[in-house]
Design an enzyme around this catalytic site. Structure first.
Site, PDB file in Angstrom:
ATOM      1  CG  HIS A  56      60.427 -79.081 107.273  1.00 35.79           C
ATOM      2  ND1 HIS A  56      61.464 -79.387 106.218  1.00 35.79           N
ATOM      3  CD2 HIS A  56      59.922 -77.954 106.689  1.00 35.79           C
ATOM      4  CE1 HIS A  56      61.268 -78.645 105.277  1.00 35.79           C
ATOM      5  NE2 HIS A  56      60.291 -77.727 105.412  1.00 35.79           N
ATOM      6  CG  HIS A  58      59.415 -72.513 106.384  1.00 37.60           C
ATOM      7  ND1 HIS A  58      60.599 -72.319 105.540  1.00 37.60           N
ATOM      8  CD2 HIS A  58      59.153 -73.681 106.147  1.00 37.60           C
ATOM      9  CE1 HIS A  58      60.778 -73.186 105.039  1.00 37.60           C
ATOM     10  NE2 HIS A  58      60.000 -74.429 104.901  1.00 37.60           N
ATOM     11  CD  GLN A 151      61.910 -70.233  99.992  1.00 38.39           C
ATOM     12  OE1 GLN A 151      61.308 -70.304 101.239  1.00 38.39           O
ATOM     13  NE2 GLN A 151      61.855 -71.222  99.026  1.00 38.39           N
ATOM     14  CG  HIS A 209      63.016 -77.029 101.819  1.00 35.31           C
ATOM     15  ND1 HIS A 209      63.767 -76.775 102.855  1.00 35.31           N
ATOM     16  CD2 HIS A 209      62.052 -76.752 101.888  1.00 35.31           C
ATOM     17  CE1 HIS A 209      62.628 -76.080 103.716  1.00 35.31           C
ATOM     18  NE2 HIS A 209      61.768 -76.128 103.137  1.00 35.31           N
ATOM     19  CD  GLU A 212      58.355 -78.491  98.697  1.00 31.79           C
ATOM     20  OE1 GLU A 212      59.241 -77.896  99.227  1.00 31.79           O
ATOM     21  OE2 GLU A 212      57.197 -78.164  99.251  1.00 31.79           O
ATOM     22  CG  ASP A 308      56.794 -76.921 104.773  1.00 32.74           C
ATOM     23  OD1 ASP A 308      57.694 -76.453 105.148  1.00 32.74           O
ATOM     24  OD2 ASP A 308      56.840 -77.464 103.511  1.00 32.74           O
TER      25      ASP A 308
HETATM   26 FE   FE2 Z   1      59.805 -76.301 104.055  1.00 29.42          FE
END
Ligand code: FE2
Length: 427
Positions: A56, A58, A151, A209, A212, A308
């Protein structure tokens, strides 16, 4: 005759063995190989592990800290809106350059497989274009999986769904989502169903995701498990974060976990980012920002640690070292027994590889010759020290070397000495 022999290292399961490599494959693993080799790495007393894996990340946002401004509140929501500004001004070349810098760090640390979420919200899709270029450029040493990640929500922007499909058509590998960020619970639920159907139709894995948030009523993971079951996607679906589970009612969780296990759902908590982002709306006591890791594992659910973020709108620190991630996860989840500490190492290697579906991974004859030699005696010491990666081998080639982390001490009244960080009692 081998191209490369890694000699005398201790494998994560405790065996001491020589590993013989021919071309890009592991050709032999034996207690003592007597054959010739083009190159020999002496790993006596060191841990030899399959590569570190991050399920995971970005990469389109990484190493952008402070651009165009800092995240003043430190919250997830300000991070999202800050990234929304950055992605409009970032060029393809700039994103590629940042990502390649990061991949250099990763390679030097033995992190050789990464699943990266790619923001598919903007109509320009420069994010996807850049990350596909990076995937190609690092193919010789890092396996990069790209997730089509809406996103800003699948339904919150007029072209959110359309752009996700366009990005998948460009060649992204995994279907992402963010149900807790849709406008309503109903939209969130519908997005999970929609995205799982898109994945099933295309034969792709899913990694969302999911939940969260600290809101105990954010229960999209329940829908994710249901849709996984309904569409026959068992083993191919991951829920990332799952932090709401921390705050859920225990009775509800006792129903939820068996449903997740039945659907063979995988879970990817991200302890570095979860511990800094969650609980921000609490006063005291402040909740830990992590899902129920040990409880899921006790049910047989595969749980891996993800990283992340590194130096981006959500997280100001980070190194690319999955052992930092395991170290934080161990603390926050209180996984302190010897067995649990060792499991934290397995989570950032073999478990993460399984979650990503890496077919050729592992120290076995016939598999891809990728491994890392660590300046540590065993997996627990590797997590404790986060030591030097003495050598990194990717696809049969030595791609990185690093000196041991020894200190030369000159102490008053004591002879000069070289102090190793190893604990003599370990290993
Ligand atoms: Fe993430």
């Amino acid at each position: 005759m081998f191209d490369l022999i890694v000699k005398g290292g201790r494998l994560p399961d405790g065996r001491v063995a020589d590993i013989g490599i021919r071309g890009d494959r592991i050709a032999a693993i034996e207690p003592a190989l007597e054959a010739e080799a083009g190159e020999v790495i002496d790993a006596t007393g060191d841990l030899v592990s399959p590569p570190l894996v991050d399920p995971h990340f970005h990469m389109d946002a990484t190493l952008s800290y402070g651009k165009p401004r800092l995240n003043a509140s430190g919250t997830l929501l300000e991070g999202i809106s800050l990234w929304g500004e950055l992605r409009e001004i970032a060029t393809v070349d700039e994103m590629v350059a940042r990502a390649l810098d990061y991949c250099d760090w990763a390679a030097s640390l033995g992190l050789l497989a990464i699943r990266s979420h790619v923001d598919t919200t903007p109509d320009h899709l420069r994010t996807a274009e850049a990350m596909i270029e990076v995937r190609e450029k690092v193919r010789g040493y890092i396996d990069l999986q790209l997730v089509a990640f809406p996103q800003d929500g699948l339904y919150r922007t007029p072209t959110g769904r359309e752009n996700l499909i366009r990005a998948l058509d460009m060649g992204l590998d995994v279907v992402g989502g963010i149900p807790h960020f849709e406008r309503t619970m109903e939209d969130g639920r519908a997005s999970v169903r929609d995205l799982c159907e898109i994945a099933a139709a295309r034969g792709l894995p899913v990694d969302m995701h999911c939940d969260e948030t600290d809101d105990p009523l954010s229960r999209h993971v329940e829908t994710l498990a249901y849709e996984t079951q309904r569409l026959g996607l068992q083993g191919r679906v991951a829920g990332s974060h799952l932090t709401s589970m921390h705050s859920m009612d225990n009775y509800y969780v006792s129903k939820l976990l068996p449903l997740m296990a039945e659907a063979e759902l995988n879970a990817i908590p991200n302890p570095l980012i979860n511990i800094v982002l969650q609980g921000r709306h609490d006063s005291y006591p402040k909740r830990r920002g992590l899902t129920r890791v040990r409880e899921m594992q006790a049910m047989g659910i595969a749980v891996g640690w993800g990283q992340d973020c590194v130096r981006d709108p959500w997280y100001s620190l980070g190194t690319g070292d999955m052992l930092d991630v395991a170290f934080m996860g161990l603390h926050v989840a209180q996984m302190t027994s010897p067995e649990e500490m060792a499991r934290c190492f397995t989570m950032v290697t073999e478990t993460n590889a399984r979650i990503m579906g890496l077919q050729d991974y592992g120290l076995e004859v016939g598999r891809m010759a990728s491994l890392v030699v660590l300046d540590a005696a065993d997996p627990v010491e590797a997590v404790r020290l986060r030591p030097a990666r003495l050598a990194v081998v990717s696809k049969g080639r030595v791609i990185s070397r690093q000196a041991r982390g020894d200190a030369a001490l000159s102490l008053p009244g004591r002879p000069e000495q070289v102090r190793r960080r190893h604990d003599p009692a370990a290993g």
